[in-house]
Scaffold this active site. Structure first.
Site, short mmCIF file in Angstrom:
data_model
loop_
_atom_site.label_atom_id
_atom_site.label_comp_id
_atom_site.label_asym_id
_atom_site.label_seq_id
_atom_site.Cartn_x
_atom_site.Cartn_y
_atom_site.Cartn_z
N ASN A 119 7.98 -5.66 -0.35
CA ASN A 119 7.84 -4.47 0.49
C ASN A 119 6.34 -4.37 0.78
OD1 ASN A 119 7.66 -2.06 1.78
ND2 ASN A 119 8.93 -0.91 0.33
N ARG A 153 12.50 4.62 13.10
CA ARG A 153 11.29 5.43 12.97
C ARG A 153 10.36 5.17 14.16
NH1 ARG A 153 8.98 5.06 7.06
NH2 ARG A 153 7.85 6.90 7.86
N GLU A 207 12.27 -9.63 2.81
CA GLU A 207 11.52 -8.45 3.24
C GLU A 207 12.37 -7.20 2.95
OE1 GLU A 207 10.55 -8.45 7.39
OE2 GLU A 207 9.61 -6.46 7.28
N TYR A 262 11.31 8.64 1.47
CA TYR A 262 11.25 7.53 0.52
C TYR A 262 12.00 7.78 -0.79
CZ TYR A 262 7.66 5.98 3.77
OH TYR A 262 7.00 5.59 4.90
N HIS A 314 12.44 -2.78 2.98
CA HIS A 314 11.89 -1.45 3.27
C HIS A 314 12.86 -0.39 2.80
CE1 HIS A 314 8.72 -3.29 5.54
NE2 HIS A 314 9.64 -4.04 6.11
N ALA A 374 2.81 -0.63 5.00
CA ALA A 374 2.27 -0.60 6.36
C ALA A 374 1.68 -1.95 6.79
CB ALA A 374 1.22 0.50 6.49
N ARG A 399 5.63 12.19 -3.14
CA ARG A 399 5.53 12.85 -1.83
C ARG A 399 6.56 12.26 -0.88
NH1 ARG A 399 -0.72 11.71 -1.40
NH2 ARG A 399 -0.96 12.08 -3.61
N PRO A 458 0.79 -1.23 0.00
CA PRO A 458 0.00 0.00 0.00
C PRO A 458 0.83 1.27 0.00
CG PRO A 458 -0.10 -1.08 2.14
CD PRO A 458 0.55 -2.05 1.18
N ASN A 459 0.37 2.19 -0.82
CA ASN A 459 0.90 3.55 -0.95
C ASN A 459 2.23 3.64 -1.67
OD1 ASN A 459 -1.26 4.97 0.41
ND2 ASN A 459 -0.55 3.97 2.28
N ASP A 497 0.72 -15.48 7.05
CA ASP A 497 0.21 -16.83 6.76
C ASP A 497 0.34 -17.18 5.27
OD1 ASP A 497 -0.40 -17.20 9.40
OD2 ASP A 497 -2.55 -16.80 9.18
O1 CA2 Z 1 10.19 2.03 4.25
C1 CA2 Z 1 9.37 1.35 3.63
O2 CA2 Z 1 9.60 0.86 2.52
C2 CA2 Z 1 7.98 1.13 4.21
O3 CA2 Z 1 7.57 -0.21 3.90
C3 CA2 Z 1 7.07 2.14 3.55
C4 CA2 Z 1 5.65 2.15 4.11
C5 CA2 Z 1 5.69 2.25 5.64
O4 CA2 Z 1 4.36 2.14 6.14
C6 CA2 Z 1 6.56 1.19 6.26
O5 CA2 Z 1 6.57 1.39 7.66
C7 CA2 Z 1 7.96 1.27 5.73
C8 CA2 Z 1 4.87 3.34 3.57
C9 CA2 Z 1 4.88 3.47 2.09
C10 CA2 Z 1 4.32 4.81 1.75
O6 CA2 Z 1 4.96 5.26 0.60
C11 CA2 Z 1 4.78 6.57 0.27
C12 CA2 Z 1 5.60 7.06 -0.69
C13 CA2 Z 1 5.50 8.36 -1.08
C14 CA2 Z 1 4.53 9.17 -0.50
C15 CA2 Z 1 3.70 8.66 0.46
C16 CA2 Z 1 3.81 7.35 0.85
#
Ligand code: CA2
Length: 147
Positions: A74, A107, A98, A23, A100, A77, A18, A10-11, A87
């Site tokens: 990846n 964090r 895994e 990121y 990130h 969240a 952003r 997700p995201n 599972d």
């Molecule tokens: O650091 C990572 O790759 C995460 O998996 C990214 C997730 C976060 O919830 C994990 O704790 C760590 C969030 C991805 C959101 O990606 C965005 C990228 C640009 C703008 C907004 C969100």
């Protein structure tokens, strides 16, 4: 030919649009191209997918069995919440790395726990987009070591 699924949760479709301070500035299509190019250079097939939906990610992990030799995941969240993904990985018996972009341990406390970690062969975090190629190399090494 060895085939690896690079699966983003997700995201991550928002990458590069952003929060570049966390990121980075690379977009998801660019990350996916980097992964495919790295796969070609290493002599493997890399297939990329992304979903914002937990069930779709579960389906993608199930479908990977028989289609791919391993997964770079990846889970975004869902890493911190999803017993379903945990599972699903157990169900496929495929090696999962895994990944990130950010260092989740540097964090917020809620990012410190991973439901993926106990069922992954290892984790790479904190190296930004380079983490994808590091994860692919780790998986390729693992698969090579097994054959
Ligand atoms: O650091 C990572 O790759 C995460 O998996 C990214 C997730 C976060 O919830 C994990 O704790 C760590 C969030 C991805 C959101 O990606 C965005 C990228 C640009 C703008 C907004 C969100």
């Amino acid at each position: 030919m060895t085939s690896v699924l690079v699966l983003n949760g997700p995201n991550l479709n928002l990458l590069g649009t952003r929060q570049p301070e966390i990121y980075g500035a690379t977009t998801l299509p660019e990350v996916e191209q980097l992964c495919r190019d790295h796969g070609t250079a290493q002599g493997i097939e890399v297939i990329c997918a992304q979903s914002n939906h937990e069930g779709a990610l579960v389906d993608a992990i199930h479908a990977a069995k028989g289609a791919h030799d391993g997964i770079v995941l990846n889970a975004g969240a869902y890493t911190h919440t999803s017993i379903a993904l945990h599972d699903a990985i157990l169900g496929t018996e495929l090696p999962v790395v895994e990944l990130h972009l950010s260092n989740i341990h540097a964090r917020e406390a809620f990012r410190h726990h991973s439901y993926i970690a106990p069922v992954a062969i290892g984790m790479i975090c904190g190296f930004g987009v380079s983490g994808y190629t590091l994860a692919l190399d780790a998986l390729i090494g693992h698969l090579g070591a097994r054959t």
